[in-house]
Design an enzyme around this catalytic site. Structure first.
Site, PDB file in Angstrom:
ATOM      1  CD  GLU A 102      -3.167  -1.112   2.063  1.00  0.00           C
ATOM      2  OE1 GLU A 102      -3.079  -0.355   3.039  1.00  0.00           O
ATOM      3  OE2 GLU A 102      -4.125  -1.874   1.889  1.00  0.00           O
ATOM      4  CD  GLU A 126      -4.713  -5.825   2.109  1.00  0.00           C
ATOM      5  OE1 GLU A 126      -5.490  -5.044   2.714  1.00  0.00           O
ATOM      6  OE2 GLU A 126      -3.484  -5.755   2.206  1.00  0.00           O
TER       7      GLU A 126
END
Length: 856
Positions: free
Chosen positions: A434, A531
């Site tokens: 991320e 995710e």
């Protein structure tokens, strides 16, 4: 080996005890009874002092050989956590500051017959704060985790497990310790440090070859020549090579061509074939020094990450081809199995990974805020066919790029790639978790004028350093710089794309706790969902071990303390309230248990809906979106006993989500969704052949076990490795034909059946929220238990339709064949697979049967 008993003392010497190595300070104190279980109640905060102190490990040892007879002696640490000064016989050998590195110290001139070794640790918390203070250039956010995580600051300034400073599902225990093996190595002439094997397939020649790399340390000042023999008997392959080693550290790379007349069986992911491995012997016979023999398991598989234009869709595909076959990736995300790595045994890993394989998963992502897992983890994945998306250990933060830091990272990356690249299970290296998104979405409110500086740092770390090393060390598998990323599009945009969450490129992470999770239209029709998730609470039997009776309420201080995700407990309540009646029991413990049950039901149903959406999107493009080829929900396992996104509780117990995963990841599955009043059913298949099947659709009223109508659609073709529409009907039409069913009074179940014993799990579709269901009656559930060989048979009986029937045997370790199911027949047989010895009596006395109607 210097494993075993060491002395451990605190900074001022007031605490002194015996400690096991490998190990850490917390587990040593616990073993000696000097602290309680660190996971008990509020101990994560009570025991902060342990991580703030500076501890020292020491021991004496006799050298088991005559020191004078060896040209070189090294003291080798496979893992030091994290900041320490290493001394042997009061001589400082060096310092460590990277948990993920291997440290080897030359002690040839220092070692004696009897030796005293010391590892003087500094507090990781103090070190990180000091590094941040000394960083004179631009700031490196985030400084601290959100207060709800009760964590420590500046984790990004230390090369240590990032979540050990706390995470939104885990506690802060930045321990100190020698967390891996430590040993003395002595050798003359030469020594083998790394040995790896990577397979390649030459399409034009239709032939496999292996790249066998050996990295040596050569003591002598002159080169040494010799012979290397590689032998794979099962593949009638034997090759001999003349080699020459140069002084110092160097590598030799051999190309071993596999005999073309041998039939090579490839390694396949779980559900797609066997995980065949071959025994290989490599013998080094050098003109000086002893002969070295290396026994290895070698596997053959190719992997490609395909990013190509798709007809009718802007953007690029993002999917994996294994051995030339596109594979839909099904699985979850892996986090560290414990705050204290020395407690993660082979058995712990095997149980968790077996549970993943048993739920029809074929992949896990080793997430970048934890650790590069131990060798056994990857060995088990090789054996079970679990593909690994391997992050490098950088997560949700920006990182420094000064020279010292980069040198440490380069050593870490090169060590980890060399250690791990022989594993067929690893299919992708990914630079971070991320961090591209953190810059692109400006999580840390960096002034616009400064963004360029951080992008430059980002490219320096992940592209110019990490990527460069990965590509030079391993040419056999793909690399992406981040997750989520737009893949090739991110590269084109200078490695930080405008929107890394773009559904038309690369992978996405997606979380939404405000919308209705039963509504499939809120989910992104992405190329790859790496995710996504919803929280739930672990079972009462798991919570009970670390709490006291005053904690057993959804609103207790303990429940608040254990929840590390902002507003997490309220979000679960809201999500439950959309579709279920909230518990009203005046008995606080009953109320707490009902809440736990409902959070698990809600989580399972939400992730079922989302995963089924990703699976049925694999073969279609709608409004330019689709061709989804991966679903990895967040998260597989837990680090402690707390509410989290996991489907496996701490200790390995299956939550309802994990039982649901077994079905929603099944190789053959009918999936229903509703669009503009129409019911659509898709046949989803991971099988390698097309199948002609029968779709059975059964409609029940909630008030009766007798179906109101049954429909069998025969000769339905379900295509190999795809998702195709197999049934379409207006819901009003379907209900009218079923004795005036209404949305609130009826429920639909359906499955696929083939002639050759092929069948899918039974699936269901709710036509309304269950809080609005009409005709649901409280049922009498009962079960009889019997033993059959080494499993136990539970025969369940019900007097009425029962939604979300759950069997719970408390803390007896094991799992059921099915759980949390919709019971539409009077009788159902469920198998219990024990993980430890138990008995019929024990199971009977522990069994609690719950269905939705037991929540009051």
């Amino acid at each position: 080996s210097l494993r075993g008993s060491w002395r451990l003392r605190s900074g001022n010497g007031s605490v002194s005890l015996r400690a096991e190595v490998p190990g850490c300070v917390h587990t040593a104190l616990l073993r000696r009874g000097l602290i309680q279980d660190p996971y008990y109640r509020f101990n994560d905060v009570m025991y902060r002092w342990i991580s703030l102190d500076n501890w020292t490990y020491s021991r004496t040892f006799k050298t088991p050989f005559d020191v004078r007879k060896w040209q070189k002696v090294n003291l080798v640490f496979e893992g030091v956590d994290t900041v320490a000064q290493i001394l042997l016989n009061n001589v400082t050998l060096g310092r460590t500051d990277n948990m993920f590195n291997r440290y080897s110290f030359d002690v040839t001139s220092v070692i004696q017959e009897v030796n005293f070794v010391e590892v003087r640790f500094s507090s990781a918390i103090s070190y990180a704060a000091e590094q941040s203070r000394c960083h004179k250039a631009h700031s490196i956010p985030p400084a601290c985790p959100p207060p709800v995580q009760k964590g420590e600051c500046h984790a990004n300034f230390i090369r240590k497990e990032q979540c050990s400073f706390s995470w939104d599902w885990g506690p802060s225990f930045p321990s100190q310790g020698i967390w891996k093996d430590v040993r003395i190595e002595a050798y003359n002439h030469y020594h083998l440090i790394y040995f790896s094997i990577t397979p390649f397939f030459v399409k034009s020649a239709q032939q496999w070859y292996l790249e066998v790399e050996s990295i040596f340390d050569l003591v002598s000042s002159k080169p040494i020549a010799g012979l290397v023999t590689v032998n794979i008997p099962k593949l009638q392959t034997q090759q001999m090579f003349s080699v020459k080693l140069q002084p110092g550290e160097g590598s030799i790379v051999l190309r071993v061509n596999i005999n073309k007349s041998a039939a090579v069986e490839a390694w396949w992911p779980n559900g797609h074939g066997r995980q065949t491995g071959y025994n290989m012997t490599t013998t080094f016979m050098m003109e000086a020094g002893c002969q070295i023999e290396k026994f290895s398991k070698v596997y053959f598989r190719t992997v490609e990450l395909v990013q190509e234009p798709i007809p009718g869709s802007p953007g690029l595909s993002f999917y994996f081809r294994i051995n030339g076959l596109p594979i839909f990736i099904k699985g979850s995300n892996w986090i560290p199995a414990d705050s204290f790595q020395d407690r993660v045994t082979y058995d712990t890993l095997r149980l968790l990974l077996k549970s993943a394989a048993d739920a029809n998963m074929n992949a896990l992502r080793v997430w970048g805020g934890g650790v590069y897992e131990q060798d056994e983890f990857y060995d088990i994945c090789d054996e079970m066919g679990i593909m690994i998306w391997q992050d490098f250990m950088f997560a949700c933060a920006l990182y420094p790029t000064d020279q010292n830091y980069l040198e440490s990272v380069r050593a870490e990356v090169s060590h980890q790639v060399r250690r791990l690249k022989s594993h067929p299970s690893i299919i992708l290296w990914s630079g971070n978790n991320e961090n591209e998104a953190a810059i692109a979405s400006n999580w840390f409110s960096i002034p616009y004028a400064d963004i360029g500086l951080y992008v430059k740092d980002y490219v320096t770390l992940y592209v110019k350093n990490i990527r460069e090393i990965v590509l030079s060390e391993d040419k056999s598998r793909p690399f992406v710089a981040s997750s989520p990323t737009n893949g090739l599009e991110s590269v084109k945009e200078g490695w930080v794309s405008r929107d890394p969450y773009d559904t038309r490129y690369g992978d996405t992470h997606f979380y939404d706790y405000d919308s209705d999770c039963w509504n499939w239209t809120v989910y992104p029709k992405t190329r790859f969902a790496s995710e996504y998730g919803f929280q739930s609470w672990p079972s009462f039997s798991t919570i009970e071990k670390v709490s006291s009776p005053e904690d057993w309420s959804y609103t207790s201080n303990f429940s608040h303390h254990r929840q590390h995700h902002e507003r997490g407990n309220i979000q679960m309540l809201r999500e439950i309230g959309r579709h279920f009646k909230l518990p009203q029991s005046p008995d606080p413990v009953k109320h707490f248990k009902d809440m736990i049950y409902l959070t698990q039901v809600m989580q399972a149903q939400c992730i079922k809906t989302e995963t089924e959406f990703y699976r049925f999107s694999q073969s279609e493009i709608v409004d330019g979106e689709g061709h989804t080829m991966g679903a990895l929900y967040w998260q597989l396992n837990d680090i402690w006993q707390a509410p989290s996104w996991a489907s496996l509780e701490y200790g390995g117990k299956w939550k309802l989500l994990h039982y649901f995963a077994q079905n929603f990841f099944a190789p053959l599955l009918p999936v229903a969704y509703e669009d503009k009043g129409m019911l659509h059913i898709y046949g989803v298949s991971d099988l390698h052949e097309d199948h002609k099947l029968t779709l059975r659709v059964v409609v029940h009223t909630w008030s009766s076990l007798e179906p109101v109508c049954t429909l069998a659609k025969e000769d339905v073709t379900v295509k190999a490795q795809s998702a195709v529409p197999i049934y379409k009907e207006s819901i009003s039409g379907l209900l009218e034909g079923c004795r005036n069913c209404t949305r609130k009074s009826c429920v639909i179940t359906f499955c696929l059946v083939g002639e050759d014993g092929l069948w899918s799990p039974m699936n269901h579709y709710f036509l309304s929220s269950l809080k609005d269901a009409v005709g649901l009656e409280k049922t009498q559930l009962s079960a009889s238990v019997s033993q059959q060989d080494d499993v136990y048979i539970f025969v369940l009986q019900t007097t009425a339709i029962a939604p979300f029937v759950t069997l719970d045997v408390g803390s007896i370790k094991g799992r059921f064949s099915d759980n949390g199911f919709l019971m539409t027949e009077e009788k159902k047989m469920v198998v219990f697979y024990p993980w430890e010895p138990t008995s019929v009596e024990e199971l009977e006395s522990s069994l609690i049967l719950t269905s939705l109607l037991d929540v009051v």
